[in-house]
Design a protein around this motif. Structure first.
Motif, PDB file in Angstrom:
ATOM      1  N   ALA A  57       0.834  -1.202   0.000  1.00  0.00           N
ATOM      2  CA  ALA A  57       0.000   0.000   0.000  1.00  0.00           C
ATOM      3  C   ALA A  57       0.865   1.248   0.000  1.00  0.00           C
ATOM      4  CB  ALA A  57      -0.930  -0.008   1.207  1.00  0.00           C
ATOM      5  N   LYS A  58       1.951   1.242   0.760  1.00  0.00           N
ATOM      6  CA  LYS A  58       2.856   2.395   0.796  1.00  0.00           C
ATOM      7  C   LYS A  58       3.517   2.622  -0.567  1.00  0.00           C
ATOM      8  CE  LYS A  58       4.115   2.172   5.714  1.00  0.00           C
ATOM      9  NZ  LYS A  58       5.211   1.918   6.676  1.00  0.00           N
ATOM     10  N   ARG A  59       3.947   1.528  -1.214  1.00  0.00           N
ATOM     11  CA  ARG A  59       4.601   1.679  -2.522  1.00  0.00           C
ATOM     12  C   ARG A  59       3.613   2.163  -3.583  1.00  0.00           C
ATOM     13  NH1 ARG A  59       7.525  -3.041  -0.785  1.00  0.00           N
ATOM     14  NH2 ARG A  59       6.162  -4.446  -1.955  1.00  0.00           N
ATOM     15  N   ILE A  60       2.356   1.711  -3.466  1.00  0.00           N
ATOM     16  CA  ILE A  60       1.325   2.196  -4.393  1.00  0.00           C
ATOM     17  C   ILE A  60       1.172   3.703  -4.262  1.00  0.00           C
ATOM     18  CG2 ILE A  60      -1.170   2.196  -4.852  1.00  0.00           C
ATOM     19  CD1 ILE A  60      -1.123  -0.829  -4.240  1.00  0.00           C
ATOM     20  N   ASP A  61       1.150   4.200  -3.025  1.00  0.00           N
ATOM     21  CA  ASP A  61       1.064   5.645  -2.809  1.00  0.00           C
ATOM     22  C   ASP A  61       2.237   6.365  -3.464  1.00  0.00           C
ATOM     23  OD1 ASP A  61      -1.315   6.230  -1.361  1.00  0.00           O
ATOM     24  OD2 ASP A  61      -0.433   5.402   0.461  1.00  0.00           O
ATOM     25  N   GLN A  62       3.429   5.807  -3.330  1.00  0.00           N
ATOM     26  CA  GLN A  62       4.616   6.442  -3.892  1.00  0.00           C
ATOM     27  C   GLN A  62       4.552   6.482  -5.416  1.00  0.00           C
ATOM     28  OE1 GLN A  62       7.793   4.092  -2.262  1.00  0.00           O
ATOM     29  NE2 GLN A  62       7.629   4.991  -0.207  1.00  0.00           N
ATOM     30  N   VAL A  63       4.160   5.357  -6.003  1.00  0.00           N
ATOM     31  CA  VAL A  63       4.132   5.281  -7.469  1.00  0.00           C
ATOM     32  C   VAL A  63       3.018   6.151  -8.049  1.00  0.00           C
ATOM     33  CG1 VAL A  63       3.722   3.744  -9.435  1.00  0.00           C
ATOM     34  CG2 VAL A  63       5.187   2.992  -7.534  1.00  0.00           C
ATOM     35  N   LEU A  64       1.839   6.108  -7.436  1.00  0.00           N
ATOM     36  CA  LEU A  64       0.694   6.851  -7.967  1.00  0.00           C
ATOM     37  C   LEU A  64       0.598   8.267  -7.408  1.00  0.00           C
ATOM     38  CD1 LEU A  64      -2.055   4.054  -7.911  1.00  0.00           C
ATOM     39  CD2 LEU A  64      -0.552   4.755  -9.792  1.00  0.00           C
TER      40      LEU A  64
END
Length: 277
Positions: A57-64
């Motif tokens: 979930a954290k990486r999704i926030d970073q990418v998007l």
């Protein structure tokens, strides 16, 4: 929060993931590659079939570039389901209670468990689960136990059936640590613990755990639990009957001093057994 409501919110989480992904011009495979999961996993997240780990979930926030939206909503959803629906209200009431009385017929109550003991109990219920799946449940019980360290000085009175001491949950070393933890809490005057011996024979509400909670500005409540179900009772007449059962159990138990001596000697037996293995 009911299970159906949680599912709706996970579906919302997945729909928002799909919307932000498409707005970023990414396919499921492309996003999956960037957050180190497969494109199929992304599709399952979007359909609320599978729930992601926090680091994903954290990486999704970073990418998007969603400013922590997916992490925040993930934490909210996970926090809301740390406890079974039938037990969530009990968790809410524990910090408000001025006095808690418990009877445990088979295992150490959650407020008194050590981390190793918790994991052994969870492992017995889920023998094929990876170790990390227990982290959340362990943390939730540790979080609950802070009521024993509150400046308010909760009155916490527990009766354990002798079976709780004799069943070697997790093995000798785990049991030695658990019983030594009980001794420490008793000596720090954070819990008063009595042991109901095998010799006492039959007792009221036989085999059932009981929890009674008193409050400064609210009527007392009682809680009892079965397999994957629990009942919080607030009808005064029923609570009075549960209190009577508890009083009879407590009357049949060893004195606090004799109980402490038994816990200490049993802990020493486990410690010696652990050292020889």
């Amino acid at each position: 929060m009911a299970n159906a409501s949680r599912q709706v919110l996970w579906e919302y989480w997945g729909a928002e993931l799909k919307r932000h992904r498409e707005n970023a011009g990414l396919t499921q495979d492309m996003l999956g590659e960037k957050v180190f999961v497969s494109g199929g996993y992304i599709g399952q997240f979007e359909q609320a079939i599978r729930r992601p780990q926090l680091d994903v979930a954290k990486r999704i926030d970073q990418v998007l570039q969603t400013d922590g939206f997916f992490e925040r909503t993930w934490r909210k959803l996970i926090d809301d389901q740390r406890y079974a629906d039938y037990f969530a209200k009990v968790v809410e009431l524990e910090p408000l209670a001025t006095k808690i009385c418990e009877f445990a017929p088979s295992i150490v109550p959650g407020l008194l468990q050590t981390e190793s003991y918790m994991r052994a109990v969870m492992r017995a219920a889920s023998p094929f689960a990876p170790d990390e799946e227990f982290d959340e449940g362990v943390q939730s019980r540790l979080d609950r136990a802070v009521v024993l360290n509150s400046e308010k000085r909760l009155t916490y009175w527990v009766v354990l059936h002798e079976a709780v001491l004799r069943v070697p949950v997790g093995g000798p070393a785990v049991m030695a640590e658990q019983l030594e933890h009980l001794v420490r809490l008793i000596r720090e005057h954070r819990a008063l613990i009595q042991i109901l011996p095998f010799a006492a024979g039959a007792y009221p509400s036989m085999g059932k755990m009981l929890k009674l909670m008193d409050f400064d500005d609210a009527p007392p409540t009682a809680y009892t639990e079965a397999v994957y179900a629990g009942t919080l009772l607030d009808d005064p007449a029923i609570v009075k009957r549960v209190q009577q059962d508890y009083d009879l159990i407590r009357a049949a138990a060893r004195s606090p001093e004799a109980s402490l001596a038994l816990i200490e000697s049993t802990a020493e037996e486990y410690r010696q057994c652990a050292s020889t293995n």
